[in-house]
Design a protein around this motif. Structure first.
Motif, mmCIF file in Angstrom:
data_model
loop_
_atom_site.group_PDB
_atom_site.id
_atom_site.type_symbol
_atom_site.label_atom_id
_atom_site.label_comp_id
_atom_site.label_asym_id
_atom_site.label_seq_id
_atom_site.Cartn_x
_atom_site.Cartn_y
_atom_site.Cartn_z
ATOM 1 N N ASP A 265 -15.885 -24.624 -4.310
ATOM 2 C CA ASP A 265 -14.458 -24.959 -4.384
ATOM 3 C C ASP A 265 -13.581 -23.863 -3.781
ATOM 4 O OD1 ASP A 265 -15.015 -27.340 -5.684
ATOM 5 O OD2 ASP A 265 -14.991 -26.380 -7.652
ATOM 6 N N ARG A 266 -13.924 -23.454 -2.575
ATOM 7 C CA ARG A 266 -13.132 -22.416 -1.936
ATOM 8 C C ARG A 266 -13.172 -22.587 -0.425
ATOM 9 N NH1 ARG A 266 -16.767 -16.935 -2.983
ATOM 10 N NH2 ARG A 266 -18.552 -17.515 -1.672
ATOM 11 N N SER A 286 -8.014 -16.692 1.894
ATOM 12 C CA SER A 286 -9.024 -17.420 1.111
ATOM 13 C C SER A 286 -8.314 -18.293 0.098
ATOM 14 C CB SER A 286 -9.971 -16.440 0.411
ATOM 15 O OG SER A 286 -9.269 -15.637 -0.529
ATOM 16 N N TRP A 287 -8.936 -19.424 -0.210
ATOM 17 C CA TRP A 287 -8.343 -20.395 -1.149
ATOM 18 C C TRP A 287 -9.358 -20.737 -2.226
ATOM 19 C CZ3 TRP A 287 -10.190 -25.492 -1.812
ATOM 20 C CH2 TRP A 287 -9.420 -26.304 -2.661
ATOM 21 N N GLN A 288 -8.907 -20.797 -3.483
ATOM 22 C CA GLN A 288 -9.755 -21.161 -4.612
ATOM 23 C C GLN A 288 -9.143 -22.371 -5.294
ATOM 24 O OE1 GLN A 288 -12.579 -19.214 -5.090
ATOM 25 N NE2 GLN A 288 -13.318 -20.834 -6.446
ATOM 26 N N GLU A 289 -9.952 -23.428 -5.481
ATOM 27 C CA GLU A 289 -9.411 -24.692 -5.978
ATOM 28 C C GLU A 289 -8.939 -24.594 -7.418
ATOM 29 O OE1 GLU A 289 -10.629 -29.398 -5.919
ATOM 30 O OE2 GLU A 289 -12.191 -27.918 -6.332
#
Length: 740
Positions: A265-266, A286-289
């Motif tokens: 989930d990233r 960076s992205w984290q759900e």
């Protein structure tokens, strides 16, 4: 044998003709509806819902499905794609068995056109994403869909995709929507509408790009996923583009590399590198759900004003700033995507930046609004929601510099905005940025010499918001060698406090070469432009000192009084600082007094003549339109004069006056010589008189009085003789001669 050969040739011809006829028939007429339905049903079993417009058989291309429409569900309510033709590779061994099973092994597309409706709920909508030159091979098996290759062009961008997706055995049930409730269906449609709206916006932004030269931009995507669990998608994308333009901003090159890890989930923005004619911009993120936050870092030396203007489509944002060399920006932080989506909803209140960011900014010479050239600007900053601070601000200018720190914390109420500042530069450089006309006029009243002037202003303050008129501040002012309303001063020192529009100046000292102006306190109501002065002591030139602060009052009240050297003046009261044209009736609402004394002779104009006055002293009272000279005493021609003089309607062109004059030991020949042509009279004059009339109109004068001459010689010349000229002016068309 000859018969057999003939029969074989005839049979081949029949088969060939039949084959050609069948191919032509199949190509032009197409297979029957049962074949199309069979293929549609077979595809539906695998979880895909399509309608085939025509199924044909080409002699070279094989089985071709034309005008294929793809749908979201089995009910075929939402069309999600349209393809003009697809080559089908069937397992023919199963076509002619008893069950007429179809097994589609591969789908080939060559130079096809794909249309994706951006508003599937509206069949008449023309909003579509059109894909040109679509080519590729899709291998479909029982448990996997593999995109061997896929290439297309969207709005000038060349796209290539490859990857694979694993399929569960129950794919059809997986995609079935039969058990949806009406509420779920509405939610689904709302989500689709949201996604399509975002796609339309993205498409509009892409259409604003103008590619200038070189190859078309390229987007390469590799993926791996599971249809049963799309969250496990693994994908990598790379975008590259050479020279292109958006509005007036030109990009030399752009490279983007991104990865998505669905099982964790990233997502990662591994690299974003943009280059223009001035510098580079690099960014990673960076992205984290679970938090729906993006962590990022960015550094830039590109042309920021043009880049920001092109993104925001607003030339007023930084549009008036021109940098001589690229500014340097470095920042890092976190953006909350949920807050970013909510920010656009007006009901959520005022603007709130959905981010936590810290960074630095530095630039060398630049030109700002109004053509003002600055030598440099740098500061550190941080932003979190509605809170922000900027510290170590330094702005350099040829006249000096400004240092400042500011912070804004809305939960602090009346202390939400706080600042510290030191100004060591000409404040007039900020005039182009000032909106209030009163502030612009105030700054324009000052004049500083770049070579001789020294400026120092230190201030700390606070307020509930960004409205400077409501701030509470305090500080010190120290100026050297400047002009105020054209009047030169060598020094100004004062402490000051402000509370909104109320300003208080303490320990004021203004110096000129001939003297100084001092005051323990001076209050100013900037809203109504009114000064309250308990006591101001001045030893500077009376006219010059008054002109510096109240040019109109100086001209109206003090111009008749002229001193050989600056008198000592004590001023107290209330002064109206408004412009005459802004005052109803043109009469300032001023009530103040000026007490003066001088050891040096002065001059005063009286009845058309200038009198030389020694050791003058007195009090001038100003009450709106009335100017009253009281307790005036001076020596004239060696004698003594006392005057009480009141001007009524001082703002009028020809005001009224009242005067009470006392004379003692005045040499008669000096006075008669001033007001007549006679120089041979003798004796000393004393007496008193009361006069009234209009200033500068001798014929309007009315009055009475008594006088006597001591030690005169009345036989040498009649007493009224020296005054005959004066009397002739008072009584027009009458020659008084020597007669009484």
């Amino acid at each position: 044998m000859k018969l057999i050969r003939r029969l074989f040739v005839i049979l081949c011809l029949v088969v060939l003709v039949a084959g050609i006829w069948g191919a032509v028939y199949a190509r032009k007429v197409g297979f029957s509806n049962s074949w199309r339905q069979k293929i549609e049903e077979e595809v539906g079993k695998r979880g895909y819902f399509i309608d085939i417009g025509k199924l044909t058989l080409g002699p070279l291309r094989g089985l071709v499905a034309e005008d294929i429409r793809f749908y979201q569900t089995e009910k075929r309510q939402q069309e999600i794609a349209f393809v003009d033709d697809v080559f089908l590779d069937l397992d023919l061994s199963k076509v002619f068995d008893g069950d007429k099973q179809l097994s589609i092994n591969t789908l080939d597309i060559q130079d096809a056109k794909l249309s994706l409706p951006l508003d599937p709920g509206n069949p008449e909508s023309r909003a579509k994403l059109r894909v040109e030159n679509l080519s590729g091979r899709l291998v479909v098996t029982e448990n996997q869909i593999e995109v061997v290759r896929a290439q297309a062009e969207i709005e000038g961008i060349e796209i290539s995709v490859k990857g694979s997706m694993f399929r569960p055995e129950n794919a059809a049930e997986l995609f079935s929507k039969k058990d949806q409730t009406p509420e779920e269906r509405r939610d689904e449609l709302a989500e689709i509408a949201k996604q399509r709206s975002q796609a339309r916006q993205l498409l509009r932004e892409i259409q604003k790009l103008e590619y200038l030269e070189g190859d078309n931009p390229k987007l390469e995507i590799e993926f791996r996923s599971d249809l049963e669990d799309l969250t496990a998608l693994q994908a990598t994308g790379r975008f590259t583009a050479s020279k292109f333009r958006r509005g007036s901003y030109t990009v030399e090159s752009l490279s983007v590399v991104a990865e998505y890890e669905g099982d964790r989930d990233r997502a990662f923005l591994k690299e974003l590198h943009l280059r223009d004619d001035q510098g580079d911009l690099r960014m990673d993120a960076s992205w984290q759900e679970d938090s729906n936050e993006v962590e990022f870092s960015l550094s830039s030396t590109v042309n920021l004003p043009q880049l920001v203007t092109s993104i925001l489509n607003d030339p007023s944002v930084l549009g008036d700033v021109v940098f001589f060399s690229p500014p340097k920006l470095e920042l890092e932080g976190t953006i909350n995507l949920d807050d970013l989506a909510a920010k656009a909803q007006p009901e959520l209140g005022p603007f709130r930046l959905p981010a936590e960011v810290i960074g630095t900014f530095h630039c060398d010479r630049f030109v700002s609004k109004g053509g003002e050239v600055f030598d440099g600007l740098e500061f550190d900053f941080a932003v979190e929601g509605e809170q922000f601070y900027a510290r170590n601000i330094r702005l350099d200018h040829k006249t000096g510099m400004m240092l400042a720190n500011v912070i804004y914390e809305p939960d602090q109420g009346e202390r939400a905005f706080r600042y510290q500042a030191e100004l060591k530069m000409d404040p007039r450089t900020f005039i182009p940025f000032v909106r209030l006309e009163e502030t612009r006029e105030f700054l324009n009243a000052w004049d500083f010499d770049p070579e001789k002037s020294n400026i120092y202003v230190a201030s700390v303050g606070e307020g509930a918001d960004f409205n400077a008129q409501e701030w509470r501040s305090k500080g010190v002012i120290d100026l050297r060698n400047f002009k105020l309303n054209g009047v030169a001063f060598t020094e100004l020192e004062t402490e000051y406090e402000t509370d909104g529009m109320q300003q208080v100046f303490r320990n004021v000292r203004l110096a000129r070469p001939e003297g100084e102006i001092t005051a323990d306190e001076a209050r100013h109501d900037a809203k109504i432009k009114r000064w309250t002065l308990p006591e101001v002591i001045s030893t500077v030139d009376l006219i010059e000192g008054a002109t510096a602060f109240c040019p109109k009052e100086a001209e109206r009240v003090l111009l008749p009084y002229q001193f050989g050297a600056p008198p000592r003046v004590i001023l107290s009261g209330v002064i109206d600082g408004r412009k005459i044209e802004d005052i109803p009736g043109g009469v300032p609402d001023s009530v103040f007094s000026i007490q003066f004394s001088s050891e040096v002779p002065g001059k005063y104009e009286f009845l058309g003549q200038t009198l030389d006055l020694a050791n003058p002293q007195g009090v001038v009272l100003i009450d709106r339109d009335v100017v009253h000279l009281k307790h005036f005493n001076a020596k004239i021609f060696g004698g003594h004069v006392g005057v009480d003089f009141k001007t009524i309607g001082a703002s009028q062109p020809q005001p009224d006056f009242e005067a009470h004059v006392e004379l003692k030991d005045i040499p008669f020949h000096e006075l008669s010589g001033l007001y007549s042509d006679y120089q041979s009279t003798e004796g000393s004059l004393e007496g008193q008189m009361y006069l009234k009339g209009k200033i500068d109109d001798v014929s309007s004068i009315d009055g009475s009085g008594a006088a006597k001459i001591v030690n005169g010689d009345v036989f040498a010349i009649p007493m009224m003789g020296p005054l005959s000229k004066f009397i002739g002016e008072v009584i027009p068309n009458r020659n008084a001669g020597y007669s009484v």
